[in-house]
Design a protein around this motif. Structure first.
Motif, PDB file in Angstrom:
ATOM      1  N   THR A 118     -27.134 -69.600  22.765  1.00 59.83           N
ATOM      2  CA  THR A 118     -28.247 -70.092  21.772  1.00 59.83           C
ATOM      3  C   THR A 118     -28.115 -71.656  21.638  1.00 59.83           C
ATOM      4  O   THR A 118     -28.985 -72.119  21.277  1.00 59.83           O
ATOM      5  CB  THR A 118     -28.047 -69.127  20.523  1.00 59.83           C
ATOM      6  N   THR A 119     -26.974 -72.233  21.579  1.00 59.63           N
ATOM      7  CA  THR A 119     -26.682 -73.422  21.501  1.00 59.63           C
ATOM      8  C   THR A 119     -27.205 -74.347  22.689  1.00 59.63           C
ATOM      9  O   THR A 119     -27.808 -75.287  22.395  1.00 59.63           O
ATOM     10  CB  THR A 119     -25.106 -73.869  21.181  1.00 59.63           C
ATOM     11  N   LEU A 120     -26.911 -73.774  23.703  1.00 61.84           N
ATOM     12  CA  LEU A 120     -27.491 -74.308  24.949  1.00 61.84           C
ATOM     13  C   LEU A 120     -29.028 -74.081  24.982  1.00 61.84           C
ATOM     14  O   LEU A 120     -29.718 -74.568  26.101  1.00 61.84           O
ATOM     15  CB  LEU A 120     -26.744 -73.749  26.194  1.00 61.84           C
ATOM     16  N   ARG A 121     -29.710 -73.279  24.152  1.00 68.57           N
ATOM     17  CA  ARG A 121     -31.190 -72.989  24.105  1.00 68.57           C
ATOM     18  C   ARG A 121     -31.360 -72.033  25.178  1.00 68.57           C
ATOM     19  O   ARG A 121     -32.496 -71.888  25.734  1.00 68.57           O
ATOM     20  CB  ARG A 121     -31.892 -74.344  24.458  1.00 68.57           C
ATOM     21  N   ILE A 122     -30.589 -71.372  25.471  1.00 69.43           N
ATOM     22  CA  ILE A 122     -30.716 -70.179  26.656  1.00 69.43           C
ATOM     23  C   ILE A 122     -31.183 -68.832  25.954  1.00 69.43           C
ATOM     24  O   ILE A 122     -30.287 -68.403  25.092  1.00 69.43           O
ATOM     25  CB  ILE A 122     -29.236 -69.861  27.471  1.00 69.43           C
ATOM     26  N   MET A 156     -19.797 -75.722  11.001  1.00 72.97           N
ATOM     27  CA  MET A 156     -21.072 -75.191  10.055  1.00 72.97           C
ATOM     28  C   MET A 156     -21.057 -76.365   9.074  1.00 72.97           C
ATOM     29  O   MET A 156     -22.288 -76.802   8.792  1.00 72.97           O
ATOM     30  CB  MET A 156     -20.856 -73.867   9.516  1.00 72.97           C
ATOM     31  N   MET A 157     -20.160 -76.880   8.549  1.00 74.73           N
ATOM     32  CA  MET A 157     -20.159 -77.765   7.598  1.00 74.73           C
ATOM     33  C   MET A 157     -20.316 -78.916   7.940  1.00 74.73           C
ATOM     34  O   MET A 157     -21.340 -79.841   7.381  1.00 74.73           O
ATOM     35  CB  MET A 157     -18.783 -77.817   6.661  1.00 74.73           C
ATOM     36  N   LEU A 158     -19.876 -79.483   9.058  1.00 77.77           N
ATOM     37  CA  LEU A 158     -20.107 -80.850   9.832  1.00 77.77           C
ATOM     38  C   LEU A 158     -21.536 -80.966  10.107  1.00 77.77           C
ATOM     39  O   LEU A 158     -22.356 -81.880  10.378  1.00 77.77           O
ATOM     40  CB  LEU A 158     -19.346 -80.987  10.971  1.00 77.77           C
ATOM     41  N   LYS A 159     -22.239 -79.576  10.624  1.00 80.90           N
ATOM     42  CA  LYS A 159     -23.769 -79.684  11.375  1.00 80.90           C
ATOM     43  C   LYS A 159     -24.430 -79.436  10.163  1.00 80.90           C
ATOM     44  O   LYS A 159     -25.598 -79.495  10.137  1.00 80.90           O
ATOM     45  CB  LYS A 159     -23.465 -78.471  12.036  1.00 80.90           C
ATOM     46  N   GLY A 160     -24.055 -79.457   8.813  1.00 83.30           N
ATOM     47  CA  GLY A 160     -25.004 -79.301   7.685  1.00 83.30           C
ATOM     48  C   GLY A 160     -25.449 -77.780   7.546  1.00 83.30           C
ATOM     49  O   GLY A 160     -26.590 -77.565   6.807  1.00 83.30           O
ATOM     50  N   LYS A 161     -24.684 -76.856   8.258  1.00 84.44           N
ATOM     51  CA  LYS A 161     -25.461 -75.413   8.239  1.00 84.44           C
ATOM     52  C   LYS A 161     -24.703 -74.716   6.862  1.00 84.44           C
ATOM     53  O   LYS A 161     -23.950 -75.053   6.234  1.00 84.44           O
ATOM     54  CB  LYS A 161     -25.153 -74.669   9.528  1.00 84.44           C
ATOM     55  N   PRO A 162     -25.694 -73.695   6.415  1.00 82.26           N
ATOM     56  CA  PRO A 162     -25.295 -72.989   5.293  1.00 82.26           C
ATOM     57  C   PRO A 162     -23.694 -71.994   5.650  1.00 82.26           C
ATOM     58  O   PRO A 162     -23.607 -71.779   6.951  1.00 82.26           O
ATOM     59  CB  PRO A 162     -26.464 -71.966   4.898  1.00 82.26           C
ATOM     60  N   MET A 163     -22.877 -72.295   4.741  1.00 80.53           N
ATOM     61  CA  MET A 163     -21.709 -71.448   4.794  1.00 80.53           C
ATOM     62  C   MET A 163     -21.733 -69.964   4.039  1.00 80.53           C
ATOM     63  O   MET A 163     -21.136 -70.340   2.755  1.00 80.53           O
ATOM     64  CB  MET A 163     -20.677 -72.194   4.526  1.00 80.53           C
ATOM     65  N   PRO A 164     -22.101 -69.160   4.458  1.00 81.30           N
ATOM     66  CA  PRO A 164     -22.474 -67.858   3.551  1.00 81.30           C
ATOM     67  C   PRO A 164     -21.128 -67.210   3.227  1.00 81.30           C
ATOM     68  O   PRO A 164     -20.055 -67.498   3.864  1.00 81.30           O
ATOM     69  CB  PRO A 164     -23.093 -66.797   4.444  1.00 81.30           C
ATOM     70  N   GLY A 167     -21.911 -80.654  21.940  1.00 79.49           N
ATOM     71  CA  GLY A 167     -20.724 -80.259  23.362  1.00 79.49           C
ATOM     72  C   GLY A 167     -19.618 -79.554  23.062  1.00 79.49           C
ATOM     73  O   GLY A 167     -19.098 -78.646  23.229  1.00 79.49           O
ATOM     74  N   ILE A 168     -19.063 -80.192  21.781  1.00 78.86           N
ATOM     75  CA  ILE A 168     -17.667 -79.724  21.323  1.00 78.86           C
ATOM     76  C   ILE A 168     -18.073 -78.224  20.765  1.00 78.86           C
ATOM     77  O   ILE A 168     -17.226 -77.265  21.205  1.00 78.86           O
ATOM     78  CB  ILE A 168     -17.226 -80.428  20.002  1.00 78.86           C
ATOM     79  N   PHE A 169     -19.145 -78.037  20.214  1.00 79.29           N
ATOM     80  CA  PHE A 169     -19.407 -76.726  19.795  1.00 79.29           C
ATOM     81  C   PHE A 169     -19.381 -75.550  20.942  1.00 79.29           C
ATOM     82  O   PHE A 169     -19.058 -74.415  20.708  1.00 79.29           O
ATOM     83  CB  PHE A 169     -20.358 -76.529  18.742  1.00 79.29           C
ATOM     84  N   VAL A 170     -20.078 -75.985  21.594  1.00 84.38           N
ATOM     85  CA  VAL A 170     -20.268 -75.013  22.988  1.00 84.38           C
ATOM     86  C   VAL A 170     -18.761 -74.799  23.642  1.00 84.38           C
ATOM     87  O   VAL A 170     -18.498 -73.454  24.069  1.00 84.38           O
ATOM     88  CB  VAL A 170     -21.239 -75.634  23.946  1.00 84.38           C
TER      89      VAL A 170
END
Length: 330
Positions: A199-203, A145-153, A77-80
């Motif tokens: 894309t976060t909302l799966r649209i 990205m860090m909080l969601k565990g995503k790579p940080m290129p 929610g916060i990210f969107v």
């Protein structure tokens, strides 16, 4: 002298922001005029300290996640909301820039718009400051990205931190050509942050390749104009006899130098990213070959030992994951 022109977007923002934002933001003269030492992040130590904090937070946070096995946070929610806000802000700021620069361009020509000191109008300076403040807000992208565990290129981290530094140097130098880079960047961000939100909302949103292409085109256009403006500046600065169209002023040479270096590095990094991400036919072909080899080996082994394979065996084998880690887990 620039004739009077309508500025509905800027006038509306000027009326609304002081009512919405706290007094220290909405009515602070240092956010309307560039005042070193008073405008936020208007000194080198403040910029350097913020950059150090940014890198410490994202890399330190990732180290803590690995050290203590912390699970990624669910902050959809916060990210969107963050992405929708940045997309809207980029669109409004782009409109405000265009309604100020188009009259200058139409009345005096493109060269005057990118090179004349008069093109650094009080309104443009205010918009440059707002855009500069947004660069620090965009640093939160990496924190997400860090909080969601995503790579940080490296490209992402470098681009965000270097862009804040680029805007800082151009505000110090009062380079009139800055609007070219900023308006193109705002247009890309208007679409890019909308893409992230959708894309976060799966649209379904098949814009990924288009966004990367736009970023590369943006840097090519940026560099074409910035290189030209830098040539014009230095031929006059060094009193050179080399051919020149006119003169592109900047308060300090480092503004021109830093702009060329940072924008050139962006172009190289994004081209490299595009090549790695979208030009993978050889890798896909190799993966298909690797998938077929185990099946061929099993058939050959079955024929040699005289064992017959059930009719559905090949079909089941094709369903197996071909990733080595998953194969070991079966």
């Amino acid at each position: 002298m620039l004739a009077a022109h309508a500025s509905p977007v800027y006038d509306t923002l000027s009326a609304v922001l002081p009512r919405v934002l706290p007094a220290f933001l909405g009515r602070n003269e240092a956010l309307v005029r560039w005042i070193p030492g008073q405008t936020p992040w208007s000194t080198a130590p403040a910029v350097a300290a913020t950059g150090a904090i940014y890198l410490t937070v994202i890399h330190g946070g990732r180290a803590l996640q690995k050290r203590f096995g912390l699970k990624p946070l669910q902050i959809k929610g916060i990210f969107v909301a963050h992405n929708i806000m940045l997309s809207l802000m980029s669109g409004l700021l782009l409109a405000a820039f265009l309604e100020e620069i188009i009259p200058i361009w139409s009345q005096h020509g493109f060269y005057h718009a990118i090179c004349a000191r008069e093109s650094w109008t009080p309104t443009m300076e205010t918009l440059y400051i707002i855009n500069y403040m947004m660069k620090y807000l965009e640093l939160i992208d990496t924190v997400f990205m860090m909080l969601k565990g995503k790579p940080m290129p490296f490209l992402h981290v470098y681009h965000h931190s270097a862009t804040a530094l680029l805007c800082f140097s151009q505000l110090l130098g009062k380079t009139s050509v800055s609007w070219v880079v900023i308006t193109l960047n705002l247009f890309v961000h208007l679409i890019m942050y909308a893409y992230y939100a959708l894309t976060t909302l799966r649209i379904p949103c098949p814009w990924k390749r288009a966004v990367t292409t736009m970023q590369i085109v943006q840097f090519i256009l940026d560099l074409s104009i910035v290189y030209f403006a830098t040539w014009e500046f230095f031929t006059t600065y060094f009193n050179s006899s080399l051919p020149q169209w006119g003169h592109c002023p900047a308060a300090v040479p480092h503004a021109a130098i830093s702009g060329v270096i940072i924008l050139s590095s962006y172009l190289l990094l994004f081209i490299s990213f595009y090549a790695r991400t979208y030009n993978k036919p050889a890798k896909r072909a190799a993966a298909r070959v690797a998938e077929k080899q185990p099946l061929l080996a099993e058939k050959s082994q079955g024929s040699a030992t005289g064992h017959l394979r059930p009719p559905h065996a090949d079909h089941d084998a094709r369903k197996r994951p071909t990733t080595p880690q998953l194969e070991h887990a079966i």
